[in-house]
Design an enzyme around this catalytic site. Structure first.
Site, short mmCIF file in Angstrom:
data_model
loop_
_atom_site.label_atom_id
_atom_site.label_comp_id
_atom_site.label_asym_id
_atom_site.label_seq_id
_atom_site.Cartn_x
_atom_site.Cartn_y
_atom_site.Cartn_z
N GLY A 171 -20.74 -2.81 20.62
CA GLY A 171 -20.89 -3.73 19.50
C GLY A 171 -21.86 -3.23 18.45
O GLY A 171 -21.81 -2.08 18.01
N ILE A 172 -22.76 -4.12 18.02
CA ILE A 172 -23.69 -3.81 16.94
C ILE A 172 -24.62 -2.65 17.30
O ILE A 172 -24.89 -1.78 16.48
CB ILE A 172 -24.50 -5.07 16.58
CG1 ILE A 172 -23.58 -6.13 15.95
CG2 ILE A 172 -25.64 -4.73 15.62
CD1 ILE A 172 -24.24 -7.48 15.75
N GLY A 173 -25.10 -2.63 18.53
CA GLY A 173 -26.01 -1.56 18.93
C GLY A 173 -25.37 -0.19 18.83
O GLY A 173 -25.98 0.76 18.32
N TYR A 196 -29.28 -20.38 23.27
CA TYR A 196 -29.15 -19.13 22.52
C TYR A 196 -29.69 -19.30 21.10
O TYR A 196 -30.45 -18.47 20.61
CB TYR A 196 -27.67 -18.71 22.46
CG TYR A 196 -27.43 -17.47 21.64
CD1 TYR A 196 -27.63 -16.20 22.19
CD2 TYR A 196 -26.99 -17.56 20.32
CE1 TYR A 196 -27.42 -15.06 21.44
CE2 TYR A 196 -26.76 -16.42 19.57
CZ TYR A 196 -26.98 -15.18 20.13
OH TYR A 196 -26.76 -14.05 19.37
N SER A 199 -29.65 -14.32 14.55
CA SER A 199 -28.29 -14.85 14.56
C SER A 199 -28.23 -16.09 13.69
O SER A 199 -29.20 -16.86 13.60
CB SER A 199 -27.88 -15.22 15.99
OG SER A 199 -26.64 -15.91 15.99
#
Length: 240
Positions: free
Chosen positions: A8-10, A141, A128
């Protein structure tokens, strides 16, 4: 540049920074996924298995960097995760897992990096949009990511004497394996993505590389007068 990375983003961020010529240290909890990620990155990269909530793992990461005589110009604290649970469903395990990685992990990832951070370094935290929208069954979250936003404000003040900038990137709906993992099956994943895309004024989910591009901006001299901010990468979902 140390950055949690596996998918993903990483992973997108690691590839993007490698393309810019960065020397990378990437981390992740799963050894197999970490090795696979490193193999896809075209550049100088060292993979170190790290659970960011485990302080001994973080000590080992920074010892690995220090022993090579290196220092840190950019630190992206990206490790995070979450799952759905309404207020009446939240358990200690649910809370501890999310806050352990998202809050404890982020705090000590940055704290333990301080001796190696160069003056004028850039610290990037992954927040987020969930921190502000109150999504049903995503409260723990969302609260964990609200803490990340607060950290950025505080640390921008605390580190200003060293010229270290601290900023938060808050993605909206991004098409990553993590999003798929929130669904119970393939059909539910398709429906979840369709629903999320419908909340975005641009009419689609974002791509991990679009978040990575913003990270490069915040790491570079082009953002030299930017610190303490929350930059939304959400296609307008939280803006209009």
């Amino acid at each position: 540049m140390p950055a949690p990375c596996g998918q993903g983003i990483g992973l997108a961020a690691a590839r993007r920074f490698a393309a810019e010529g960065a020397r990378l240290f990437i981390t992740g909890r799963r050894e197999d996924a970490l090795k696979e990620a490193a193999a896809t990155i075209d550049g100088e990269v060292t993979a170190v298995r790290v659970d960011s909530a485990d302080l001994a793992d973080l000590d080992r990461l920074y010892a690995t960097i220090g022993e090579q005589g290196l220092r840190i110009d950019v630190l992206w604290a990206n490790a995070g995760g979450g799952s759905f649970a309404t207020l009446d469903q939240v358990t200690e395990q649910h809370f501890d897992e999310i806050f352990g990685t998202n809050v404890r992990g982020t705090l000590f990832t940055v704290q333990k990096a301080l001796p190696l951070l160069n003056d004028g370094a850039s610290v990037i935290l992954t927040g987020s949009t969930a921190a502000t929208v109150g999504t049903e069954a995503f409260g723990v979250y969302g609260a964990s990511k609200a803490a990340i936003r607060s950290f950025a404000r505080t640390w921008a003040n605390e580190l200003k004497g060293r010229g270290i900038r601290v900023n938060t990137i808050s993605p909206g709906p991004i098409d990553t394996p993590g999003i798929t993992g929130l669904a119970a099956g393939d059909e539910e994943a398709v429906e979840l993505k369709r629903t999320l895309a419908g909340t975005v004024p641009l009419g689609r989910m974002g791509r991990p590389d679009e978040v990575a591009d913003v990270g490069v901006f915040l790491a570079s001299g082009h953002s030299s007068f930017v610190t303490g901010i929350e930059m939304f990468v959400d296609g307008g979902a939280n803006q209009v």
